[in-house]
Design a protein around this motif. Structure first.
Motif, PDB file in Angstrom:
ATOM      1  N   TYR A   3      31.699 -12.714 -91.491  1.00 58.95           N
ATOM      2  CA  TYR A   3      32.307 -13.022 -92.946  1.00 58.95           C
ATOM      3  C   TYR A   3      31.244 -13.521 -93.879  1.00 58.95           C
ATOM      4  O   TYR A   3      30.194 -14.192 -93.411  1.00 58.95           O
ATOM      5  CB  TYR A   3      33.602 -14.036 -92.813  1.00 58.95           C
ATOM      6  CG  TYR A   3      33.255 -15.298 -92.119  1.00 58.95           C
ATOM      7  CD1 TYR A   3      32.237 -16.318 -92.637  1.00 58.95           C
ATOM      8  CD2 TYR A   3      33.280 -15.378 -90.723  1.00 58.95           C
ATOM      9  CE1 TYR A   3      32.162 -17.499 -92.063  1.00 58.95           C
ATOM     10  CE2 TYR A   3      33.033 -16.555 -89.922  1.00 58.95           C
ATOM     11  CZ  TYR A   3      32.461 -17.773 -90.681  1.00 58.95           C
ATOM     12  OH  TYR A   3      32.305 -18.880 -89.966  1.00 58.95           O
ATOM     13  N   ASN A 132      41.157 -16.957 -96.786  1.00 51.72           N
ATOM     14  CA  ASN A 132      40.368 -15.831 -96.213  1.00 51.72           C
ATOM     15  C   ASN A 132      40.757 -14.608 -96.939  1.00 51.72           C
ATOM     16  O   ASN A 132      41.882 -14.262 -97.064  1.00 51.72           O
ATOM     17  CB  ASN A 132      40.910 -15.589 -94.816  1.00 51.72           C
ATOM     18  CG  ASN A 132      40.665 -16.789 -94.000  1.00 51.72           C
ATOM     19  OD1 ASN A 132      39.317 -17.547 -93.991  1.00 51.72           O
ATOM     20  ND2 ASN A 132      41.563 -17.443 -93.259  1.00 51.72           N
ATOM     21  N   ARG A 173      36.203 -17.468 -97.306  1.00 51.48           N
ATOM     22  CA  ARG A 173      35.699 -16.629 -96.566  1.00 51.48           C
ATOM     23  C   ARG A 173      36.120 -14.959 -96.857  1.00 51.48           C
ATOM     24  O   ARG A 173      37.318 -15.051 -96.894  1.00 51.48           O
ATOM     25  CB  ARG A 173      36.060 -16.907 -94.938  1.00 51.48           C
ATOM     26  CG  ARG A 173      35.292 -18.039 -94.650  1.00 51.48           C
ATOM     27  CD  ARG A 173      35.700 -18.588 -93.237  1.00 51.48           C
ATOM     28  NE  ARG A 173      35.305 -19.652 -92.495  1.00 51.48           N
ATOM     29  CZ  ARG A 173      35.642 -20.340 -91.423  1.00 51.48           C
ATOM     30  NH1 ARG A 173      36.724 -19.754 -90.903  1.00 51.48           N
ATOM     31  NH2 ARG A 173      35.025 -21.352 -91.044  1.00 51.48           N
ATOM     32  N   TYR A 175      35.768 -11.202 -95.517  1.00 55.90           N
ATOM     33  CA  TYR A 175      35.938 -10.652 -94.490  1.00 55.90           C
ATOM     34  C   TYR A 175      35.952  -9.212 -94.757  1.00 55.90           C
ATOM     35  O   TYR A 175      36.829  -8.765 -95.694  1.00 55.90           O
ATOM     36  CB  TYR A 175      37.092 -10.996 -93.376  1.00 55.90           C
ATOM     37  CG  TYR A 175      37.077 -12.149 -92.590  1.00 55.90           C
ATOM     38  CD1 TYR A 175      36.422 -12.468 -91.465  1.00 55.90           C
ATOM     39  CD2 TYR A 175      37.707 -13.316 -93.425  1.00 55.90           C
ATOM     40  CE1 TYR A 175      36.597 -13.769 -90.960  1.00 55.90           C
ATOM     41  CE2 TYR A 175      37.733 -14.339 -92.950  1.00 55.90           C
ATOM     42  CZ  TYR A 175      37.022 -14.649 -91.386  1.00 55.90           C
ATOM     43  OH  TYR A 175      37.221 -16.020 -90.953  1.00 55.90           O
TER      44      TYR A 175
END
Length: 639
Positions: A3, A132, A173, A175
């Motif tokens: 990530y 995220n 983050r 991803y």
């Protein structure tokens, strides 16, 4: 799992603190503040003004301004010990980095998908201050052709740059997930976990909504910097002769009135209702209405969420003429542009003048026995609106205009008794006044079947908005002297008194005679000419016009459609009503011209501006009428 992590720990609370200081200065524009960060990572907003009602300000700050759990206090004293100064959020930088803007996951999803429309976001989750963001790379197949959808290097750099500048103390983050196929999830996860799935196609977001969401997020910073203005919007033309009519909740009059006088009709359609039923009430067909849209006579403004309208009809219009459908976000862009332009051009809006406005307000109050706080609120409204509007338009759109609107000045004067009902009505119809003013369009009041109308409320708000737009070096003289004639800006027309329409005339037959090239500038000039005359002069002018038309047309058959331009209607249409809205402003100009006040320091700089504005020359609009060309469908009614 790999990530990309974006840490904003060094900026924890900074965005929220700056935004809190801005909110304080929006509520109390006269304050001069400095933000200090002290050793324990708490913050102090130091009020540097010598004379303020500190107890009242502190109470309001704790009750209505300070965010919960943010370690920040007010003080009249500079903090002792070690500290560092945190820069204030300037008026031109309000939306930068979305400072202080906190959003739930579904709004984050909408914002990311709008700002980065080509990135394949598919879910968002959060945990302990960490957000995220999942992006899907996947293969798709069409026939024998396979295509790989992936996050490019440029897209990744743009996304990372945006998230690094987001100032609300949140870490991210990113991803990048390799998927077997395009994600199909929609909404919250089935187990009610903290995951939100974002898939635009599955969520059935109309393309015109996607377009307008991108318009907002791509340009809002440039709007505040003055680089993106109303004339950059795809649906706005400052040179058009237009009106705004609202059918969203209340009924209104026949569309033929608007076709008769205006090049473009901005129209908010009814909600929770099939368009076919609405067409029948106006004796027009779906085909004719769409034809008027294609001829650029009608543009649809969606002030409500798109789910509340007839989606089938909107999709049909969008497929034929995309720019004829304007959703909430694009309207928010228009309103934000208008507020920034008004604030930038406002005669009393620069940094030096606003500091002096408090003293000026006290002088006016002393000499006129008016309430000083009301005078001050009136004079600084454009600056306050600039500071308050972004949060409102970002979250709720123009329907929430009452939060920052001029209704706040009219409905809450400290020394005036106003009923709760009246205050409520000012709040309800604030958006209509501000929207029509943003469009530079004539506003037509709603007309309920029980005789209800918003005319008295929107007229007062419109008069005040007209002043702010006219309070510039170029136009103040004309406005103050009462020379400002009909039409441009948020003016009020009593349309039932103004026109009498035969509703059996097919609307396209009317349009064939009254197309946009004939209507403008002729109808505007005609009404402006008559509006500048008193009742007796109007009667003589109308009689002369009709005599000349009869000579020209001979014995040609006349219809029963009339144009009623009576004295009362025209006086209302000028939009120069006296009373609360313009009282403090007129008093300011009169007082500043007196010799004793000229010697006072707070007045000198402003007086120079006012004198410059009042000495500008203007050309009078002269009489060019078009009645002989439209006599088959309309004529002047002799009083």
């Amino acid at each position: 799992m790999d990530y990309i992590e974006i840490k904003n720990e060094k900026q924890i609370h900074y965005g929220l603190v700056r935004k809190t200081d801005l909110d304080l200065r929006a509520e109390y524009p006269e304050l001069h503040t400095v933000i200090y960060q002290i050793e324990d990572d708490s913050f102090v907003i130091h009020i540097k003004n010598r004379k303020v009602d500190y107890n009242r300000i502190e109470t309001e700050f704790e009750k209505s301004i300070k965010p919960i759990l943010v370690p920040i206090v007010l003080s009249l004293q500079k903090p002792k010990g070690k500290f560092k100064i945190l820069s204030s959020l300037e008026d031109a930088d309000i939306p930068k980095g979305l400072q202080g803007v906190l959003m739930p996951k579904f709004r984050w999803a909408d914002m990311l998908m709008s700002k980065f429309s080509k990135i394949n976001f598919y879910k968002i989750s959060d945990e302990a201050g960490m957000v995220n963001i999942h992006i899907g790379n996947y293969w798709s197949k069409s026939g024998s052709t396979r295509k790989y959808h992936f996050l490019t290097k440029v897209q990744k750099e743009q996304l990372v740059d945006f998230l690094e500048k987001y100032q609300s103390g949140i870490d991210f983050r990113i991803y990048i997930d390799e998927l077997d196929s395009a994600p199909e999830q929609n909404g919250h996860s089935k187990d009610n976990s903290l995951i939100y799935y974002c898939n635009r196609a599955v969520r059935d977001t109309p393309k015109f909504v996607q377009r307008d969401e991108s318009l907002w997020y791509d340009n809002v910073e440039h709007i505040f910097e003055g680089e993106f203005q109303k004339n950059h919007l795809y649906f706005y033309d400052k040179n058009e002769f237009s009106c705004y009519v609202d059918f969203s909740v209340y009924p209104n009059i026949d569309l033929r009135y608007f076709v008769l006088l205006y090049q473009r009709i901005y129209l908010s359609p009814p909600i929770d209702k099939n368009f076919e039923d609405w067409f029948r009430t106006h004796s027009i067909s779906r085909r004719d209405f769409i034809e008027l849209i294609l001829r650029e006579r009608i543009t649809i403004l969606l002030v409500q969420d798109v789910s509340r309208y007839d989606r089938n009809f909107l999709n049909e219009v969008f497929s034929l003429k995309p720019e004829a459908i304007v959703s909430k976000r694009a309207i928010a862009c228009l309103q934000q542009c208008d507020i920034i332009e008004t604030s930038n051009n406002y005669l009393f809006g620069d940094g030096v003048s606003i500091k002096e406005m408090k003293s000026i307000s006290d002088l006016i109050a002393k000499n006129t026995k008016m309430d000083a706080s009301l005078v001050f609120k009136t004079l600084v409204w454009p600056v306050v609106a600039r500071r308050k509007s972004f949060d409102v338009l970002q979250l709720g759109g123009v329907l929430s205009a009452s939060v920052y609107g001029v209704n706040k000045i009219i409905s809450n004067p400290p020394a005036t008794k106003i009923s709760e009902t009246s205050e409520f009505m000012f709040n309800v119809f604030s958006y209509a006044s501000h929207l029509s003013s943003s469009l530079n369009a004539t506003y037509f009041p709603v007309r309920g079947e029980d005789g209800f109308t918003d005319a008295s409320y929107t007229e007062q708000m419109g008069t005040l908005l007209n002043f702010y737009k006219s309070a510039t070096i170029d136009s103040l003289k004309k406005f103050v002297e009462g020379e400002r004639q009909l039409i441009r800006g948020n003016t009020i027309i009593e349309p039932i008194e103004l026109l009498k329409v035969n509703d059996y005339i097919p609307i396209l037959e009317l349009e064939d005679v009254l197309n946009r090239d004939i209507v403008f500038p002729n109808s505007k000039r005609l009404m402006e000419t008559l509006a500048s005359l008193n009742g007796e002069e109007q009667q003589r002018k109308i009689k002369m016009y009709n005599n000349e038309i009869n000579k020209f047309l001979g014995t040609q058959k006349k219809t029963g459609l009339v144009l009623d331009l009576g004295t009362q209607t025209l006086n209302i249409a000028i939009g120069l009503a006296s009373g609360v809205p313009t009282g403090p402003l007129t008093s300011l100009l009169k007082l500043m011209s007196k010799k004793p006040l000229k010697r006072l320091n707070p007045v000198r700089g402003l007086l120079e501006k006012v004198e410059l504005a009042m000495n500008q020359n203007e050309e009078d609009t002269r009489n060019i009428h078009f009645l002989s060309r439209i006599n088959r469908v309309a004529k002047l009614k002799e009083i």
